[in-house]
Enzyme design. Structure first.
Site, mmCIF file in Angstrom:
data_model
loop_
_atom_site.group_PDB
_atom_site.id
_atom_site.type_symbol
_atom_site.label_atom_id
_atom_site.label_comp_id
_atom_site.label_asym_id
_atom_site.label_seq_id
_atom_site.Cartn_x
_atom_site.Cartn_y
_atom_site.Cartn_z
ATOM 1 C CE LYS A 51 -3.691 -2.643 1.996
ATOM 2 N NZ LYS A 51 -4.441 -3.164 3.132
ATOM 3 C CD GLN A 95 -3.380 -4.943 6.142
ATOM 4 O OE1 GLN A 95 -3.240 -3.953 5.438
ATOM 5 N NE2 GLN A 95 -3.989 -6.033 5.715
ATOM 6 C CG ASP A 118 -10.013 -1.186 4.133
ATOM 7 O OD1 ASP A 118 -9.581 -1.405 2.985
ATOM 8 O OD2 ASP A 118 -9.432 -1.547 5.174
#
Ligand code: NAP
Length: 283
Positions: A51, A95, A118
């Site tokens: 990322k 995460q 997300d």
């Protein structure tokens, strides 16, 4: 035809880089994504590194905050609240998975909907199911982009999605439905799964079992999207949920693992970060 998510994501990231390059003049800064990594699980470390690299390519500012495995839930939630208030931050991503003593649901709910890159926040999920503007989860969004880039007509097709998770199976089913496919969602209790998958014109597999879908489960000319990321127990190499060697000769279109859905997920994270930034800038 093998659809390369790697190639498509490279092209899309280059386009986004061009767009982001215009932001300092227009808005005085570039989008800022904050990624929180708890612990040092190798898979999570590699996703977070991916990322950060993609952010660099696109020109997005990336801050990775690392916390030890022992961080308390309260500490993590208060860090998120602080980032919610921080005007220089456009996107927050924690995460997953998290250590067992931390509630993932609480973490996801604490991230402000506006910074939820997300697309996991319950308000974003609800908005998706009500066809309202929202941030769409990255993997499902990437799957639809792959299908469209491969020239697959989704409308009117029989789509079978194996897997009903909140992050892949359910949202990709909704996106396929929104594209006017007729969608069946299969799971671990589905009876006669091979009979069902043989009827699929588009088959999306997101279960997390190496090479689970074999050639006998797929009809000639099927479009196969393999979301799985697994280790092959025999070779130790990365593999998908689909037995690629067996299924590829029958499939009209298929995604490889690695290099299929994975790169598109990161690409859509970049897109979501830009969208969150632009929404905040237009307030
Ligand atoms: P998950 O939360 O574990 O969900 C797995 C789903 O598969 C569940 O709905 C489960 O059914 C179903 N399932 C399990 N065994 C099955 C079987 N034998 N037959 C039919 N259905 C079965 O997994 P996930 O988070 O959706 O992830 C799935 C896979 O995608 C994993 O390999 C993950 O690493 C990968 N993934 C990849 C990306 C990417 O960007 N490439 C992103 C996310 C996930 P029940 O609901 O009945 O238990």
């Amino acid at each position: 035809m093998i659809i390369s998510g790697k190639e498509l994501s490279t092209k899309l990231k280059a386009e986004m880089a061009g767009q982001v390059a215009t932001f300092p003049e227009k808005y005085g800064r570039v989008p800022h994504l904050v990624v929180i990594l708890v612990g040092d699980d190798p898979a999570s470390v590699s996703y977070v590194t991916g990322k950060a690299k993609a952010s660099e390519v696109v020109g997005i500012r990336n801050t990775t905050i690392r916390k030890p495995e022992t961080v308390t839930e309260d500490e993590l939630l208060s860090l998120i609240r602080q980032l919610n208030e921080d005007d220089s931050v456009d996107g927050i991503l924690v995460q997953l998975p998290l250590p067992k003593h931390i509630s993932e649901a609480k973490v996801i709910e604490t991230i402000s909907k506006e910074k939820d890159v997300d697309g996991f926040h319950p308000l974003n999920v609800a908005a998706l199911w009500q066809k309202q503007p929202c941030t769409v989860a990255c993997t499902p969004k990437g799957i639809i982009k792959l299908l469209k880039a491969a020239g697959v007509t989704i409308q009117g097709k029989r789509a079978v999605v194996i897997g009903r998770s909140n992050i892949v199976g359910l949202p990709v089913s909704k996106l396929l439905l929104d594209e006017n496919a007729t969608v069946t969602i299969a799971h671990s209790r589905t009876a006669n799964l091979p009979e069902l998958t043989r009827q699929a014109e588009i088959l999306v597999v997101a279960i997390g079992r190496p090479k689970f879908v074999t050639a006998d489960m797929v009809s000639e000319g099927t479009v196969v999207i393999d979301v799985g990321v697994n280790r092959d127990p025999q070779t130790g190499k990365l593999c998908g949920d689909v037995d690629f060697a067996g299924v590829e000769p029958k499939a009209a279109v298929i995604t490889p693992v690695p290099g299929g859905v994975g790169p598109m997920t990161i690409c859509c994270l970049m897109e979501n970060t830009i969208e969150c930034f632009l929404r905040r800038m237009s307030r």
